[in-house]
Write an enzyme that holds these catalytic residues in place. Structure first.
Site, PDB file in Angstrom:
ATOM      1  N   THR A  34       0.822  -1.211   0.000  1.00  0.00           N
ATOM      2  CA  THR A  34       0.000   0.000   0.000  1.00  0.00           C
ATOM      3  C   THR A  34       0.861   1.268   0.000  1.00  0.00           C
ATOM      4  O   THR A  34       0.346   2.358  -0.218  1.00  0.00           O
ATOM      5  CB  THR A  34      -0.905   0.053   1.246  1.00  0.00           C
ATOM      6  OG1 THR A  34      -0.069  -0.076   2.399  1.00  0.00           O
ATOM      7  CG2 THR A  34      -1.933  -1.060   1.237  1.00  0.00           C
ATOM      8  N   CYS A  38       2.679   2.439   9.458  1.00  0.00           N
ATOM      9  CA  CYS A  38       1.719   2.534  10.565  1.00  0.00           C
ATOM     10  C   CYS A  38       2.423   2.382  11.898  1.00  0.00           C
ATOM     11  O   CYS A  38       3.503   1.803  11.979  1.00  0.00           O
ATOM     12  CB  CYS A  38       0.695   1.397  10.475  1.00  0.00           C
ATOM     13  SG  CYS A  38      -0.543   1.632   9.199  1.00  0.00           S
ATOM     14  N   CYS A  42      -2.021   0.176  14.936  1.00  0.00           N
ATOM     15  CA  CYS A  42      -2.999   0.679  13.954  1.00  0.00           C
ATOM     16  C   CYS A  42      -4.218  -0.242  13.869  1.00  0.00           C
ATOM     17  O   CYS A  42      -4.099  -1.463  13.814  1.00  0.00           O
ATOM     18  CB  CYS A  42      -2.374   0.799  12.563  1.00  0.00           C
ATOM     19  SG  CYS A  42      -3.540   1.463  11.353  1.00  0.00           S
ATOM     20  N   ARG A  45      -6.977  -2.969   8.942  1.00  0.00           N
ATOM     21  CA  ARG A  45      -6.831  -4.404   8.717  1.00  0.00           C
ATOM     22  C   ARG A  45      -5.348  -4.788   8.630  1.00  0.00           C
ATOM     23  O   ARG A  45      -4.538  -4.038   8.077  1.00  0.00           O
ATOM     24  CB  ARG A  45      -7.530  -4.784   7.397  1.00  0.00           C
ATOM     25  CG  ARG A  45      -7.996  -6.211   7.324  1.00  0.00           C
ATOM     26  CD  ARG A  45      -9.150  -6.335   6.331  1.00  0.00           C
ATOM     27  NE  ARG A  45      -8.689  -6.041   4.959  1.00  0.00           N
ATOM     28  CZ  ARG A  45      -8.281  -6.969   4.098  1.00  0.00           C
ATOM     29  NH1 ARG A  45      -8.280  -8.244   4.448  1.00  0.00           N
ATOM     30  NH2 ARG A  45      -7.898  -6.632   2.892  1.00  0.00           N
ATOM     31  N   ARG A  67       4.780   6.523   2.988  1.00  0.00           N
ATOM     32  CA  ARG A  67       4.195   7.716   3.616  1.00  0.00           C
ATOM     33  C   ARG A  67       3.337   7.306   4.816  1.00  0.00           C
ATOM     34  O   ARG A  67       2.896   6.152   4.916  1.00  0.00           O
ATOM     35  CB  ARG A  67       3.381   8.510   2.598  1.00  0.00           C
ATOM     36  CG  ARG A  67       2.222   7.744   2.032  1.00  0.00           C
ATOM     37  CD  ARG A  67       1.490   8.549   0.951  1.00  0.00           C
ATOM     38  NE  ARG A  67       0.205   7.878   0.701  1.00  0.00           N
ATOM     39  CZ  ARG A  67       0.092   6.789  -0.038  1.00  0.00           C
ATOM     40  NH1 ARG A  67       1.147   6.244  -0.619  1.00  0.00           N
ATOM     41  NH2 ARG A  67      -1.091   6.211  -0.192  1.00  0.00           N
ATOM     42  N   CYS A  69       0.500   6.638   7.534  1.00  0.00           N
ATOM     43  CA  CYS A  69      -0.915   6.240   7.520  1.00  0.00           C
ATOM     44  C   CYS A  69      -1.757   7.393   8.069  1.00  0.00           C
ATOM     45  O   CYS A  69      -1.426   7.975   9.101  1.00  0.00           O
ATOM     46  CB  CYS A  69      -1.098   4.995   8.380  1.00  0.00           C
ATOM     47  SG  CYS A  69      -2.812   4.547   8.713  1.00  0.00           S
ATOM     48  N   CYS A  72      -3.707   6.063  11.672  1.00  0.00           N
ATOM     49  CA  CYS A  72      -3.083   5.949  13.003  1.00  0.00           C
ATOM     50  C   CYS A  72      -2.037   7.029  13.246  1.00  0.00           C
ATOM     51  O   CYS A  72      -1.494   7.130  14.350  1.00  0.00           O
ATOM     52  CB  CYS A  72      -2.480   4.560  13.199  1.00  0.00           C
ATOM     53  SG  CYS A  72      -1.106   4.199  12.091  1.00  0.00           S
TER      54      CYS A  72
HETATM   55 ZN   LIG Z   1      -2.171   2.918  10.268  1.00  0.00          ZN
END
Ligand SMILES: [Zn+2]
Length: 346
Positions: A34, A38, A42, A45, A67, A69, A72
């Site tokens: 993605t 995080c 977090c 999922r 980059r 999240c 969170c």
């Molecule tokens: Zn996150």
């Protein structure tokens, strides 16, 4: 708390699987499918393990082209901690009476976001935390017998209910000025054998100030450190006869026996509520708290009952745990069980 360098990938992955808050700020989870990173806790999922690499911090993750999240906010860990600490400080300073809006404003977060941050750090919302703090304050005020009664209300409790206003002064309870440890007050006392064991009775000219079991002069002295202790006495012996009878038959009407209580206004309210529980019946701590207009004050009520100096006549034995059993008693559960039995309980 371990350092990132000491953490194996295995440990880090397990922390992510547990969404373990304790690891927030120690490493970040990079997810290459993605392109984001995080904090370990977090709530999104879980990623697939093969797409994950761990980094010491956000800078390192950004160096790998990832980059932060947006959910969170992994780079805000330190800021969140500072915000929560600052809020806890403010809540304590204002004795649990400070609004979410005010707290959020202090920290520069929106109320909804701050609520989430606070809950993530402490496990409770600011409102619940404030209430827990108020209850602890109340309990502290109660354990220190000489604290001013109103400390309880300063700690955030509501004003006394109409129940108390209506009952005040009608129950034969008076209070000597005990604030100087009983200096200038004469306390007549005696220990008599009863079927419940040795019973200590003490009284001032206002009424009975102590009724306890398996205690003697040392314990009495501890309760009224500066009072003049006098063994027996004519008026006292008359009162003693009535009391021995009252203990033999705790279900009989004892309201004519005058009491001289020693406690804060809140404690006295709790004790008056106890005297409203009919013999042969029991109440839970929560029910007694409800009688005082605050069903949530059951812990404070339990402490006040524990501070009762006058067993039987102020029937703290009639309050039992909602979960069953007779519960605790200053002079042992056997005496409590026997008193309840004599009143026709069980
Ligand atoms: Zn996150």
């Amino acid at each position: 708390m371990s350092d990132f360098a000491d953490l194996t990938d295995e440990d880090a992955w397990e922390a992510v699987m547990r969404r373990d808050r304790a690891f927030d700020g120690q490493f970040v989870t990079g997810v290459f499918s993605t392109g984001i990173y995080c904090r370990p806790s977090c709530a999104a999922r879980h990623p697939v393990r093969k797409n994950v690499r761990f980094f010491a911090d956000g800078d390192a993750a950004q160096g790998a082209g990832l980059r932060a999240c947006k959910r969170c906010k992994p780079d805000d860990v330190a800021r969140d901690e500072a915000a929560v600490l600052s809020a806890i400080h403010a809540i304590k300073q204002h004795e649990g009476r400070v609004t979410l809006d005010h707290l959020a404003q202090r920290t520069g977060y929106s109320p909804a976001h701050f609520q989430r941050v606070f809950k993530r750090a402490t496990g409770m919302s600011p409102a619940i935390y404030s209430r827990a703090l108020r209850e602890d304050r109340a309990r502290d005020a109660l354990t220190h017998a000489n604290t001013v009664s109103d400390a309880v209300y300063d700690a955030g409790f509501e004003a006394p209910s109409r129940f108390y206003d209506a009952m005040e002064g009608k129950l034969g309870m008076q209070a000597s000025d005990w604030s100087k440890g009983g200096a200038g007050i004469s306390v007549h006392w005696s220990v008599v054998d009863t079927s419940l064991g040795a019973m200590l009775v003490a009284a001032t000219d206002k009424g009975v100030c102590c009724l306890s079991f398996n205690e003697g002069e040392n314990e009495l002295r501890a309760r009224f450190p500066k009072a003049e202790l006098v063994v027996g006495g004519d008026a006292f012996e008359k009162l003693l006869t009535q009391i021995v009878q009252a203990v033999k038959q705790p279900a009989s009407n004892n309201e004519h026996i005058p009491l001289d209580v020693k406690g804060t206004a809140f404690q006295q309210r709790c004790w008056q509520a106890l005297r409203q529980i009919p013999a042969g019946e029991t109440r839970s701590y929560g029910e007694q708290a409800a009688m005082l207009g605050n069903p949530k004050a059951s812990r404070a009520v339990g402490s006040a009952n524990g501070a009762n100096n006058i067993a039987v006549l102020i029937p703290c034995h009639r309050v039992v745990p909602a979960s069953g059993g007779v519960g605790g008693y200053a002079y042992g559960p056997e005496i409590k069980a026997e008193l309840l039995k004599r009143e026709g309980n069980r």
